[in-house]
Design a protein around this motif. Structure first.
Motif, short mmCIF file in Angstrom:
data_model
loop_
_atom_site.label_atom_id
_atom_site.label_comp_id
_atom_site.label_asym_id
_atom_site.label_seq_id
_atom_site.Cartn_x
_atom_site.Cartn_y
_atom_site.Cartn_z
N PHE A 635 0.68 -1.14 -0.08
CA PHE A 635 -0.45 0.02 0.44
C PHE A 635 0.68 1.06 0.16
O PHE A 635 0.82 2.61 -0.78
N ARG A 636 2.25 1.01 0.78
CA ARG A 636 3.27 2.58 1.30
C ARG A 636 3.41 2.40 -0.67
O ARG A 636 3.89 3.80 -0.75
N ASN A 637 4.01 1.77 -1.07
CA ASN A 637 4.67 2.08 -2.38
C ASN A 637 3.72 2.27 -3.76
O ASN A 637 3.85 3.44 -4.10
N SER A 638 2.41 2.02 -3.33
CA SER A 638 1.00 2.00 -4.38
C SER A 638 0.79 3.52 -4.38
O SER A 638 0.82 3.96 -5.15
N LEU A 639 0.99 4.29 -2.81
CA LEU A 639 0.51 5.53 -2.35
C LEU A 639 1.83 6.34 -2.79
O LEU A 639 1.61 7.32 -3.30
N GLN A 640 3.56 5.80 -2.92
CA GLN A 640 3.63 6.77 -3.50
C GLN A 640 3.64 6.73 -4.83
O GLN A 640 4.04 7.94 -5.49
N LEU A 641 3.83 5.62 -5.76
CA LEU A 641 3.20 5.91 -7.45
C LEU A 641 1.77 6.61 -7.59
O LEU A 641 2.64 7.66 -8.61
N LEU A 642 0.84 7.02 -6.66
CA LEU A 642 -0.17 7.87 -6.58
C LEU A 642 -0.08 9.32 -6.78
O LEU A 642 -0.29 9.79 -7.59
#
Length: 1823
Positions: A635-642
């Motif tokens: 979730f942290r990686n996908s949020l960083q991408l967002l």
């Protein structure tokens, strides 16, 4: 300024309140420095003392002035604080029902929990192209701003929609995508925008669920990227999802549901294709029944499931894949119902092999039953040495089962998302994109777990991005205006983010604890206490050792650590996954493959131009716990991408607010609203704005608003900017409170309110001065009125006393006179009574004596009478006895004679002559039948004669044979056997002859019986016909007596209904023409592109590439009956009226069908006639002469009858036209009752006369047909007789020969007799067959008449049961229907004869012309066809003296004619000539081609003309002058083709000279229809061009233009003006009127018909009304009294222009009625119920929604105006609730009225037209 200056008396403030959060109060005493409290008065008039000396207590917040109440933008408020924001939102939401409000760059959307009509297609078009601050706040305005910035700045955009569950995030995101799909529709035919919208039902089904706060809550976050090409059309989309709530699959709280797809599938389980899934209702499954109620009010799960399946199909998901998806979902439900049996206190568990749910689970997923049964209850432990299989406890098995169910659903969810992205993917290169982020808002519950922690972590990151973006925009605004600024301090939540995601933060410690073999939630919580106990954003609860508190930007949230590790690990056992990998279904196996097997999404994303878009959640890896990423890490990686994506785009924010927790419509809970405002960052935006200069005024607006505070010396200056600076420096002493920009003045918070207070004080002082002066004047005026009234009272009192004395004297004298008269009257009455009594007594006495004498005389008279009758009776008795004896004798004698006469009459009755005498006057059918009977009798008589001749011949021959036989017996005894055989043959022949006689007698008897029966039935039918005629006459008399008024009223109603239907039909027809034109345009474009691509140097255009019109028109028969009749009907509509056209349309449809039938019948008769002609040529010469003579006689007789029928039918047609004309005139003019009576009498008389004439014509036609049939039968009989004579004569002569007859001769005679008998038998059979056919036809006619009689009787009985009014109407309908059917045959014959006559006349003229040309060619020398020779020029000069209005050209000059006259012609070249000159020239060329009878030339010229006009219009599709020019010429050419067509309906206004110019040989009805279509296309193009020119002017010219100087007062503007384009131009009303003048002058100069000009301006004024009214309904700043006054003035200017141009009859002024009523609504008083009634009665052209919307938008701009109360608006709604208004709010400004092209003949003759030399038409020769 000091607090003492602000907190003065009458100032309103906000104080805290426990229930309403903030409460308004008014200061009743000035505040002074050092006071410990404020004296306040609340809104309920209670006094309140507010302490300000307590610790933490400060002065209360100041309230904004009323002029700022209900602002569209919260940053436009002068005092920016929490109570001001909350109150502004509450006022807009509850009082005005506005759910959208701006807060700087943020759109605040409050969920109304009610469907509002503000999202229709017309609203999208209204917001398209508008600046964000120009219209009312709306989600479409945000979407338009993003779309505009993407196109203008060429930068990607993002719309971030956030809010808590139930706030309306998903709906807002859906409407934003709908806006992009509508405005940026795909350029290709892939319908990608429909696919983007179709993804919503799928994602809602698999990702949304019912919660306690929302019935359709999104349980995942999604970011949808909509891709655009260089022309900014949608080419594709991509979706990324975040943090699906997997725990909901296996657990739901009370009053909640699982994901919608489970309930949709259960609701559709009864469908045949789902029988194998083993599903029942949702209550039977554990995973769908934990929340209690499984249904949602107002939601149909089965219907939603159909939408979901349709969306799958639209996105290209195969049917097999859909069924596999549903199998997986059903398997999850069966998995939840497994019965796990525990053993040994739950340490060992097992699942029964007979468990039906386990069997269903395994069969649906295609896995082995035994392995799944085993590994559900066991797990594998792997060590370095060996592998162990261990049983699991009951708790572990349940957890493993739930983990498996969650994992299966998560993988299915990811698979569906990937396939949705695959369907939305495109191979076209993406130029830019707009992202829509629909993500969960800040959440806090009583129990907060891992999901709430991740959600709040994402909101922390988004809030940080939001704060930095708002700060950056604020600083850019200051820099643009060039004012000094300092760094604004804003809240930075980076420390809280570091607490969560930094090294050894909460997420790192959670991942570390997950790696520990025996890690627990308690150990992880203890580590958090030890590591972050000293952090300012982290706290430990006092009463718990397993919870922790995080201080987020919105609020502090307490999280329970229980379950964090399990949810973060997301553990699924490898053995269960391996079983699923081995599934026999490929799709199930693919769901659980390694990540390397599913790479397409990343590969697709690499082609994106700027952002590397990857899957938000990577696919499931192998179950290796050491290498598998945790949920928190993913979730942290996908949020960083967002965040990287959002930072690379321009963000736009939508904050959704939930107004109450009960989901009640338009109910506002202040506590819940404040919580969400604090959490979503709205108040932070307010704080940042308040820290700078939130209030901004342009210099002109500030000058107009506050000029009352300026002195005369400053106002005399010309520099408004300098005047404003001087005023502010004088009023506000602190220079830091304002700044002067280049175009705008910036104010600190509260300064505008201070200026408003000074302005109000100035007005208050001026008001007091005015009131003082006015009150003094009123008192003086009152004193003068009292003095004058006193004098008047005295004068009137004295006069009254004098009049009263005079009245008393007059009454006394009158009383004395009355007494005298009364006494005299009483004495006279007593005398008359005594006198009357005396006369009565005398009369009765005299009467008594007279009656006694009378009775005596009466008794004597009666005795005499008795004696007389007694004597008479005795004499009569004697007479009767004698008479009886005589009568007996007479009876016997008369009976004898009667019997003899009866026998004679019976014999006579059988004769045909007697029947003729009895049946004289019968129907012509009976006459025909009688004639046939006579003919048959003659034939029978002839046959009898022949038969008698044959019999006599046969008998003589037999006698002769007998004598010869006797001779042979005497001479030759050895021939006995031969004689015996001859006798036997003779006997056999005699028997056959007798049998033939018997058969003939049977046939004659049957024929006689049938004939008698037919006569009897005919007599019955005649009687019934007489009865029906009598009933018809009675009905007509009743109709005439009862239905005068009803008929007139019904006629008017029918006319209106027919007119309405005709308008609708014309509108549909013209829409079809418009669609055809667009398709034709598209075809031409594609053809041009193909030509460009495929063009080669030697290329030559193929004739097949010609236009569809040319290919359709290449029919050698130019005049077709169907198209001609259609054009005639259209002509009747244009000329006579709607009623006649509607009546003739029914006739046309019937006649068209009958024409085809008659044509087939004619061909059959022609073939029969030809056959008879051939047979007649083979007969003898004498018979040929006789037949030719009879045929000439019949033809002459038939021709005479035909001419009579034509004349009579013309007479009937003229009478019918007069009747229709009278009805049309009566319906349109609505004259007096006498005219109505005359029209009705005319109708009845015409109907009766038409009926009688039809009966007569029918009889004549029948007689004519019978004569023709008789002649044909006589010819056939004569032929047969000749043949019989030929056949009989050789055979009949042999008995008379004296030669010896041997055996061969006898056999030959016998064969002749047989042949003769067969011939007679064949003739009898033919007659019998013909007779049977005639009998069958007559029977059919009798049956039809009986059926019709029964129907009429039944209709008559039904009519008698109806009311008189309905009887009248029904009777008229029946009568009209009957007459129409009876007239059908006659009209068919008439039209056919007329057409034949015209054709023959034309052929005769052609032949005469050819004869004349041939004779002329014999006498003159041939001239060569060279236009450059001298002799040709001499001939032209000689013929010009008698110019016939025709122009000759050669075929090879046709392209030159089209180029010079159409393609290259400029309107200016013929501006000084006759209007529509090209149309006249083209008609003269057509007329010459018609004159020489060259149909190919006519066809080619007309086709080239139409194609040339289309080419010119396509080239000049934005040129109003060129389009108007060719519209005028096309209409004029159409009028010329009608005017000179030779049809009487178009020639009524022609002169004798013009009638000579009519077409002679061709009927161009088909081309008239094509030109009509072309005219409609040109008209629509003309309207589109004019609308495109006028549309940018309308809003600024009509609504914003200040025609009355100084009337409109500008209000404070908000913060949203930052997005306005710098190049925006404004138009004045004068400029728009000048443009209208230009349109009008162009159309008038080019000779366009006045009726068409009127329709053009009606359409344009409708568009002006629609756009101005739509803009008014969507803008709060223009809904004021001053705008209403200004608007009414502008409309009056437009009405004046219409009157000046003589266009008041065009209906254009009526189209402005809604806008006029809107202006009046803004000006009317809006307080009392009487005002409400006045508004309801006045605003009839506005719908209820429009009236309420304007009242809600109404905003005062001055203190003397009052706001419209909510109670007044509710009163309006109550009074208007009975209206049946359409639901849409806005008007359809693209609506186009159907156009009419009325026939407008020209007074110009063709021979008077001059060809100018500038046209270069020297190759045209005048004829």
């Amino acid at each position: 300024m000091s607090a003492a200056q602000l907190y003065t008396k009458y100032t309103r403030v906000w104080i805290p309140d426990p229930d309403e959060v903030w409460r308004s109060a008014e200061i009743i005493k000035d505040y002074k420095e050092g006071d410990k409290s404020l004296q306040l008065k609340l809104e309920d008039e209670t006094l309140y003392e507010y302490p300000i000396d307590l610790p933490g207590s400060e002065l209360p917040f100041l309230r904004n002035p009323d002029i700022l109440l209900g602002q569209n933008d919260l940053t436009a408020l002068s005092y920016l604080h929490e109570p001001a924001v909350l109150h502004n939102l509450k006022v807009r939401f509850l009082e005005s029902n506005h759910i959208y409000t701006y807060c700087g760059i943020v759109l605040v959307a409050i969920n109304p929990y009610e469907q509002l009509p503000i999202y229709e297609q017309d609203v999208i078009y209204a917001y398209s192209g508008q600046n964000m601050g120009d219209m009312d706040p709306h989600i479409f305005a945000v979407a338009e701003e993003a779309y505009k910035q993407m196109a203008r700045d060429e930068k990607n955009q993002s719309i971030i929609v956030s809010g808590e569950s139930g706030a309306g995030k998903t709906v807002s995101a859906k409407y934003a995508m709908r806006f992009f799909a509508t405005v940026g529709g795909s350029a290709s035919e892939t319908n990608i925008e429909a696919k983007v919208l179709a993804s919503s039902p799928i994602m809602e089904a698999i990702g949304n669920a019912k919660t306690t706060r929302n019935d359709n809550s999104s349980r995942f976050g999604k970011y949808i990227q909509i891709g655009f090409d260089k022309r900014y059309h949608i080419i594709g989309a991509n979706m990324r999802t975040y943090l699906l709530e997997k725990s909901r699959v296996v657990f739901q709280a009370e009053d909640e549901r699982n994901y919608h797809i489970f309930y949709q599938l259960c609701a559709s389980s009864s469908l045949p294709e789902f029988k194998d899934l083993g599903l029942t209702c949702a209550e039977d499954f554990f995973y769908t029944s934990q929340g209690g109620d499984t249904s949602i009010d107002g939601v149909d799960d089965a219907a939603d499931f159909e939408k979901t399946r349709h969306a799958f199909t639209l996105l290209g998901v195969k049917e097999s894949h859909q069924m596999t998806i549903f199998r997986i979902i059903a398997a999850i439900l069966h998995l939840g119902n497994l019965k796990i049996q525990g053993e040994r206190d739950g340490e060992v568990c097992s699942v029964s092999s007979e468990d039906e749910h386990l069997s269903s689970f395994c069969s649906l997923l295609g896995v082995e039953h035994s392995q799944m049964q085993h590994w559900l209850c066991h797990r594998k432990l792997v060590t370095t040495a060996e592998t162990y299989v261990k049983s699991m406890s009951l708790h572990q098995v349940v957890n493993a089962r739930n983990a498996l169910a969650k994992h299966i659903y998560a993988q299915l969810f990811n698979w569906i998302v990937q396939h949705v992205n695959k369907a939305l993917h495109t191979t076209v290169k993406q130029h830019s994109f707009i992202g829509v982020l629909d993500i969960y808002g800040f959440e806090t519950f009583e129990v907060n777990s891992f999901e709430q922690f991740c959600i709040n972590y994402a909101n922390e990151k988004l809030q940080q991005q939001f704060n930095s973006h708002v700060f950056k925009l604020e600083q850019e605004e200051y820099m643009k205006e060039g004012i000094p600024w300092t760094l604004i301090d804003f809240y930075d939540n980076q420390p809280c983010i570091d607490l969560i995601e930094a090294k050894l933060g909460i997420l790192d410690l959670l991942d570390e604890e997950c790696k520990v073999p025996k890690g627990t939630d308690q150990n992880w919580a203890q580590k958090l206490y030890d590591r972050h106990g000293a952090s300012q954003h982290f706290q430990k609860p006092r009463m718990s050792n397993t919870s922790f508190i995080v201080l987020h930007f919105a609020d502090k949230v307490e999280y329970q650590s229980e379950g964090f590790l399990e949810k973060n690990r997301d553990t699924v056992y490898e053995e269960q996954i391996n079983i699923l990998k081995a599934s026999q279904y490929q799709m199930v196996a693919d769901l659980f493959q390694e990540e390397k097997d599913a790479v397409p999404a990343t590969a697709v994303a690499k082609r994106a131009p700027r952002i590397n878009v990857r899957s938000a959640k990577p696919a499931f890896k192998a179950a290796n716990k050491e290498h598998r990423k945790t949920v928190g890490h993913q979730f942290r990686n996908s949020l960083q991408l967002l965040m990287e994506t959002l930072n690379a785009t321009t963000p736009h924010y939508v904050r959704c607010i939930k107004p109450n927790d009960e989901k009640l419509p338009f109910t506002f809970d202040p506590k819940r609203a404040v919580q969400q405002l604090r959490a979503c960052g709205v108040l932070e935006t307010i704080r940042i704005s308040a820290a700078g200069f939130p209030s901004r005024w342009s210099y002109p607006d500030f000058f107009n608003r506050y000029r009352v505070l300026m002195n005369k010396r400053d106002l005399s200056k010309n520099d408004k900017k300098q005047i404003c600076q001087t005023l502010l420096e004088d009023l506000i002493k602190d220079p830091d409170k304002f700044q002067f920009g280049r175009t705008t003045i910036f104010f600190r918070a509260g300064q505008v309110a201070y200026l408003e207070k000074l302005r109000a004080d100035k007005f208050r002082a001026a008001t007091i001065m005015i009131q003082k002066t006015v009150r003094g004047w009123l008192q003086r005026a009152r004193y003068q009125r009292l003095r004058q009234a006193t004098l008047a009272l005295q004068r009137h009192a004295r006069g009254h006393l004098a009049r009263r004395l005079f009245q008393h004297l007059r009454r006394t004298r009158a009383a004395i006179i009355l007494q005298k008269q009364y006494r005299m009257l009483r004495m006279r009455r007593a005398f008359l009574k005594v006198h009357c009594a005396t006369l009565t007594i005398q009369a009765f006495a005299r009467g008594m004596f007279a009656r006694r004498i009378y009775h005596q005389m009466l008794r004597e008279h009666k005795a005499t009478i008795l004696q007389k009758y007694a004597r008479g009776w005795l004499a009569r008795a004697r007479f009767r006895r004698a008479q009886a004896a005589a009568v007996v004798l007479q009876c016997h004698w008369r009976r004898l004679r009667a019997r003899r006469q009866l026998q004679a009459l019976r014999i006579e009755a059988r004769s045909v002559q007697h029947l003729k005498k009895l049946n004289i006057g019968m129907e012509n059918k009976v006459v025909q039948l009688q004639r046939k009977v006579d003919e048959q009798n003659k034939e029978n008589k002839l046959l009898n004669e022949q038969l008698s001749m044959l019999t006599s011949a046969h008998s003589s021959e037999v006698e002769k044979l007998k004598k010869e036989l006797q001779q042979y017996q005497q001479t030759q005894q050895g021939d006995g056997k031969q004689l015996l055989s001859l006798q036997q043959e003779t006997e056999r022949l005699r028997m056959e002859l007798e049998r033939a006689h018997g058969e003939r007698e049977v046939l004659e008897d049957s024929h006689g019986k049938e004939r008698d029966l037919l006569r009897k039935r005919i007599c019955d039918l005649e009687e019934e016909n007489a009865l029906l005629k009598q009933e018809k006459e009675e009905l007509n008399s009743r109709i005439l007596c009862q239905s005068e008024d009803e008929f007139a009223r019904n006629t008017v109603e029918e006319n209106m209904q027919m007119k309405k239907e005709l308008e609708e039909e014309r509108s549909r027809y013209q829409n079809l023409v418009k669609e055809y034109a667009s398709l034709e345009q598209r075809y031409d474009n594609l053809r041009d592109e193909i030509t460009i691509f495929k063009q080669t140097p030697g290329h030559r255009r193929n004739p097949s590439n010609q236009s569809s019109l040319e290919s359709d028109s290449n029919n050698p028969s130019i005049c077709t009956s169907e198209i001609g009749d259609t054009e005639d009907v259209i002509q009747q509509v244009e000329e006579i009226g709607m009623e006649k056209a509607a009546m003739d349309m029914t006739l046309f449809l019937k006649l068209q069908k009958r024409v085809r039938e008659l044509e087939l019948e004619r061909k059959k008769l022609q073939a029969q006639l030809e056959k008879k002609d051939q047979e007649s040529k083979k007969s003898q010469v004498n018979e040929i002469k006789t037949e030719v003579t009879s045929e000439h006689e019949d033809f002459a007789y038939n021709s005479l009858k035909r001419q009579e029928l034509e004349s009579e039918n013309k007479k009937l047609k003229n009478e019918l036209n007069e009747l229709r004309k009278a009805i049309a005139d009566h319906a349109t003019q609505n004259n007096s009752s006498n005219d109505m009576q005359d029209g009705y009498n005319l109708l009845l008389n015409q109907l009766k006369s038409a009926n009688e004439e039809l009966e007569v014509r029918k009889e004549e036609v029948l007689i004519l047909r019978s004569q023709i049939m008789k002649a044909a039968q006589q010819k056939e009989t004569e032929k047969n007789m000749v043949k019989e004579r030929e056949n009989i004569s050789p055979n009949a002569s042999w008995p008379n020969s004296d030669r010896h007859v041997d055996q061969e001769d006898a056999i030959e005679a016998y064969q002749g007799m047989c042949e003769t008998n067969r011939l007679l038998e064949a003739q009898l059979q033919d007659q019998k067959r013909e007779h049977e056919e005639e009998m069958e036809a007559l029977k059919n006619q009798v049956d039809l008449m009986q059926e019709e009689l029964e129907k009429q009787q039944q209709a008559f009985l039904q009519t008698l049961q109806l009311s008189p009014e309905v009887q009248v109407e029904f009777g008229l309908q029946q009568e009209i229907t009957r007459l129409t059917n009876e007239n059908l045959d006659l009209k068919e014959l008439l039209e056919k004869l007329e057409k034949n006559e015209k054709k023959l006349k034309k052929q005769l003229k052609i032949y005469m012309k050819k004869v004349q040309d041939f004779e002329a060619s014999q006498t003159t020398v041939p001239v060569e066809r060279r236009p450059h020779e001298r002799n040709m020029q001499v001939a032209v000069q000689r013929k010009e003296k008698d110019f016939q209005g025709m122009l000759e050209y050669y075929k090879e000059d046709e392209p030159l004619l089209i180029r010079n006259l159409i393609t290259d012609l400029k309107p200016q070249a013929v501006s000084a000539t006759v209007p529509c000159l090209p149309a006249y020239i083209l008609y003269m060329c057509i007329r010459h081609a018609d004159y020489i009878n060259d149909d190919q030339k006519v066809h080619s010229l007309l086709t080239s003309t139409i194609n040339g006009v289309k080419k010119v219009l396509k080239k000049h599709q934005d040129d109003f002058e060129m389009t108007s020019f060719w519209l005028a010429n096309t209409c004029r050419l159409l009028h010329c083709l009608k005017q000179y067509s030779g049809e009487e309906g178009f020639m009524t206004q022609n002169t004798a000279k013009q009638n000579e110019h009519c077409l002679k040989n061709f009927d161009l009805t088909e081309y008239r229809q094509v030109l009509g279509h072309l005219s409609i296309q040109i008209y629509q193009q003309l309207i589109n061009i004019a609308e495109g020119i006028l549309q940018p002017m309308i809003v600024s010219a009509v609504l914003e233009n200040e025609s009355i100087q100084g009337l409109s007062i500008v209000k404070p503007v908000g913060y949203r003006k930052y997005s306005s384009n710098a190049g925006d131009s404004s138009y004045s009303l004068d400029e728009m009127i000048r443009q209208l003048n230009t349109f009008h002058s162009i159309m008038c100069d080019q000779g366009l018909d006045p009726e068409i000009i009127q329709q053009v301006f009606k359409q344009l004024f409708y568009m002006i009304n629609a756009i101005a009214l739509n803009n008014l309904l969507l803008r709060k700043d223009v809904c004021s009294w001053s705008t209403g006054m200004q608007l009414r003035f502008n409309i009056s200017q437009l009405e004046e222009w219409l009157h000046g141009k003589n266009l008041q009859q065009s209906g254009a002024a009526q189209t402005l009625e809604p806008l006029i009523q809107a202006a009046q609504l803004l000006q009317l008083k809006k307080k009392t119920s009487e005002d409400a009634e006045a508004i309801c009665s006045l605003c009839t052209s506005l719908t209820t929604q429009q009236i309420v919307k304007i009242l809600n938008l109404y905003t005062p701009v001055n203190e003397f105006e009052e706001r419209v109360t909510v109670a007044f608006i509710r009163n309006i709604q109550k009074q208007l609730q009975e209206r049946n208004d359409p639901p849409q709010l806005l008007l359809d400004f693209k609506h186009m009225f159907p156009v009419l092209f009325p026939f407008n003949p020209s007074a110009i003759t063709m021979d008077s037209i001059h060809l100018p030399a500038s046209l270069n038409l020297d190759f045209l020769n005048k004829v």
